[in-house]
Design a protein around this motif. Structure first.
Motif, mmCIF file in Angstrom:
data_model
loop_
_atom_site.group_PDB
_atom_site.id
_atom_site.type_symbol
_atom_site.label_atom_id
_atom_site.label_comp_id
_atom_site.label_asym_id
_atom_site.label_seq_id
_atom_site.Cartn_x
_atom_site.Cartn_y
_atom_site.Cartn_z
ATOM 1 N N ALA A 2 -7.568 -23.659 -30.186
ATOM 2 C CA ALA A 2 -8.476 -24.597 -29.527
ATOM 3 C C ALA A 2 -7.810 -25.959 -29.343
ATOM 4 O O ALA A 2 -7.938 -26.581 -28.287
ATOM 5 C CB ALA A 2 -9.765 -24.740 -30.327
ATOM 6 N N ALA A 3 -7.077 -26.404 -30.360
ATOM 7 C CA ALA A 3 -6.394 -27.695 -30.263
ATOM 8 C C ALA A 3 -5.339 -27.673 -29.161
ATOM 9 O O ALA A 3 -5.188 -28.642 -28.418
ATOM 10 C CB ALA A 3 -5.758 -28.054 -31.602
ATOM 11 N N LEU A 4 -4.621 -26.575 -29.035
ATOM 12 C CA LEU A 4 -3.606 -26.451 -27.985
ATOM 13 C C LEU A 4 -4.236 -26.458 -26.594
ATOM 14 O O LEU A 4 -3.717 -27.079 -25.669
ATOM 15 C CB LEU A 4 -2.775 -25.178 -28.193
ATOM 16 N N VAL A 5 -5.361 -25.781 -26.458
ATOM 17 C CA VAL A 5 -6.056 -25.731 -25.170
ATOM 18 C C VAL A 5 -6.603 -27.113 -24.828
ATOM 19 O O VAL A 5 -6.433 -27.603 -23.707
ATOM 20 C CB VAL A 5 -7.175 -24.669 -25.185
ATOM 21 N N ARG A 6 -7.256 -27.772 -25.797
ATOM 22 C CA ARG A 6 -7.815 -29.093 -25.552
ATOM 23 C C ARG A 6 -6.755 -30.113 -25.177
ATOM 24 O O ARG A 6 -6.986 -31.002 -24.363
ATOM 25 C CB ARG A 6 -8.585 -29.586 -26.778
ATOM 26 N N SER A 7 -5.560 -29.978 -25.762
ATOM 27 C CA SER A 7 -4.493 -30.937 -25.484
ATOM 28 C C SER A 7 -3.819 -30.672 -24.141
ATOM 29 O O SER A 7 -3.045 -31.487 -23.663
ATOM 30 C CB SER A 7 -3.443 -30.887 -26.591
ATOM 31 N N GLY A 8 -4.084 -29.502 -23.553
ATOM 32 C CA GLY A 8 -3.462 -29.148 -22.287
ATOM 33 C C GLY A 8 -2.115 -28.461 -22.460
ATOM 34 O O GLY A 8 -1.454 -28.135 -21.485
ATOM 35 N N ALA A 9 -1.714 -28.223 -23.708
ATOM 36 C CA ALA A 9 -0.430 -27.570 -23.972
ATOM 37 C C ALA A 9 -0.476 -26.081 -23.651
ATOM 38 O O ALA A 9 0.560 -25.454 -23.432
ATOM 39 C CB ALA A 9 -0.021 -27.765 -25.433
ATOM 40 N N LEU A 10 -1.685 -25.521 -23.594
ATOM 41 C CA LEU A 10 -1.849 -24.089 -23.351
ATOM 42 C C LEU A 10 -3.108 -23.877 -22.525
ATOM 43 O O LEU A 10 -4.109 -24.569 -22.719
ATOM 44 C CB LEU A 10 -1.979 -23.359 -24.697
ATOM 45 N N CYS A 11 -3.048 -22.941 -21.611
ATOM 46 C CA CYS A 11 -4.205 -22.607 -20.777
ATOM 47 C C CYS A 11 -4.698 -21.213 -21.163
ATOM 48 O O CYS A 11 -3.897 -20.277 -21.287
ATOM 49 C CB CYS A 11 -3.814 -22.647 -19.305
ATOM 50 N N ILE A 12 -5.983 -21.067 -21.354
ATOM 51 C CA ILE A 12 -6.541 -19.769 -21.735
ATOM 52 C C ILE A 12 -6.219 -18.708 -20.693
ATOM 53 O O ILE A 12 -6.021 -17.545 -21.021
ATOM 54 C CB ILE A 12 -8.063 -19.878 -21.967
ATOM 55 N N ALA A 13 -6.115 -19.091 -19.430
ATOM 56 C CA ALA A 13 -5.801 -18.137 -18.363
ATOM 57 C C ALA A 13 -4.420 -17.502 -18.558
ATOM 58 O O ALA A 13 -4.151 -16.437 -18.012
ATOM 59 C CB ALA A 13 -5.877 -18.820 -17.008
ATOM 60 N N ASP A 14 -3.564 -18.132 -19.340
ATOM 61 C CA ASP A 14 -2.237 -17.589 -19.600
ATOM 62 C C ASP A 14 -2.239 -16.544 -20.714
ATOM 63 O O ASP A 14 -1.216 -15.916 -20.973
ATOM 64 C CB ASP A 14 -1.261 -18.709 -19.976
ATOM 65 N N LEU A 15 -3.367 -16.365 -21.372
ATOM 66 C CA LEU A 15 -3.453 -15.435 -22.494
ATOM 67 C C LEU A 15 -4.052 -14.109 -22.054
ATOM 68 O O LEU A 15 -4.857 -14.059 -21.124
ATOM 69 C CB LEU A 15 -4.317 -16.039 -23.610
ATOM 70 N N GLN A 16 -3.673 -13.052 -22.743
ATOM 71 C CA GLN A 16 -4.212 -11.723 -22.468
ATOM 72 C C GLN A 16 -4.790 -11.177 -23.769
ATOM 73 O O GLN A 16 -4.067 -10.992 -24.751
ATOM 74 C CB GLN A 16 -3.113 -10.788 -21.968
ATOM 75 N N ALA A 17 -6.097 -10.946 -23.791
ATOM 76 C CA ALA A 17 -6.751 -10.401 -24.977
ATOM 77 C C ALA A 17 -6.391 -8.928 -25.121
ATOM 78 O O ALA A 17 -6.438 -8.162 -24.161
ATOM 79 C CB ALA A 17 -8.254 -10.568 -24.870
ATOM 80 N N LEU A 18 -6.024 -8.523 -26.333
ATOM 81 C CA LEU A 18 -5.625 -7.143 -26.581
ATOM 82 C C LEU A 18 -6.764 -6.286 -27.114
ATOM 83 O O LEU A 18 -6.616 -5.077 -27.236
ATOM 84 C CB LEU A 18 -4.439 -7.105 -27.554
ATOM 85 N N ASP A 19 -7.901 -6.909 -27.423
ATOM 86 C CA ASP A 19 -9.061 -6.141 -27.877
ATOM 87 C C ASP A 19 -10.341 -6.901 -27.529
ATOM 88 O O ASP A 19 -10.294 -8.070 -27.143
ATOM 89 C CB ASP A 19 -8.993 -5.835 -29.381
ATOM 90 N N ALA A 20 -11.464 -6.232 -27.658
ATOM 91 C CA ALA A 20 -12.752 -6.817 -27.263
ATOM 92 C C ALA A 20 -13.116 -8.035 -28.107
ATOM 93 O O ALA A 20 -13.666 -9.013 -27.589
ATOM 94 C CB ALA A 20 -13.857 -5.769 -27.352
ATOM 95 N N GLU A 21 -12.820 -7.999 -29.400
ATOM 96 C CA GLU A 21 -13.151 -9.124 -30.278
ATOM 97 C C GLU A 21 -12.367 -10.376 -29.874
ATOM 98 O O GLU A 21 -12.918 -11.476 -29.814
ATOM 99 C CB GLU A 21 -12.844 -8.766 -31.729
ATOM 100 N N THR A 22 -11.104 -10.198 -29.550
ATOM 101 C CA THR A 22 -10.277 -11.322 -29.115
ATOM 102 C C THR A 22 -10.753 -11.853 -27.769
ATOM 103 O O THR A 22 -10.814 -13.060 -27.546
ATOM 104 C CB THR A 22 -8.798 -10.914 -29.046
ATOM 105 N N LYS A 23 -11.110 -10.950 -26.871
ATOM 106 C CA LYS A 23 -11.600 -11.368 -25.558
ATOM 107 C C LYS A 23 -12.864 -12.215 -25.707
ATOM 108 O O LYS A 23 -13.003 -13.259 -25.076
ATOM 109 C CB LYS A 23 -11.886 -10.154 -24.678
ATOM 110 N N ALA A 24 -13.768 -11.780 -26.581
ATOM 111 C CA ALA A 24 -14.997 -12.538 -26.805
ATOM 112 C C ALA A 24 -14.680 -13.906 -27.404
ATOM 113 O O ALA A 24 -15.291 -14.915 -27.020
ATOM 114 C CB ALA A 24 -15.937 -11.755 -27.720
#
Length: 65
Positions: free
Chosen positions: A13-35
């Motif tokens: 969350a801190a990385l996303v808020r700082s702009g260092a990482l975008c959630i769109a760049d991530l790929q969830a490998l399971d349903a719990e992670t996707k949620a």
């Protein structure tokens, strides 16, 4: 090349808020992670809106034609 890593959700969350990482760049490998990513995304959007929110100014309607 992709790597599979684990990261604490608060750190993510801190990385996303700082702009260092975008959630769109991530790929969830399971349903719990996707949620969890969806919740994180919605939380970040809510935080952004709260920071950008301006006080609502309501002017009375006076044109009575």
């Amino acid at each position: 090349m992709q790597v599979q890593v684990g990261i604490d959700v608060e750190k993510l969350a801190a990385l996303v808020r700082s702009g260092a990482l975008c959630i769109a760049d991530l790929q969830a490998l399971d349903a719990e992670t996707k949620a969890a990513l969806w919740r994180l995304c919605l939380h970040c959007v809510e935080c952004d809106r709260a920071e950008q929110a301006q006080p609502l100014v309501v002017t009375p309607y006076t044109d009575r034609h």
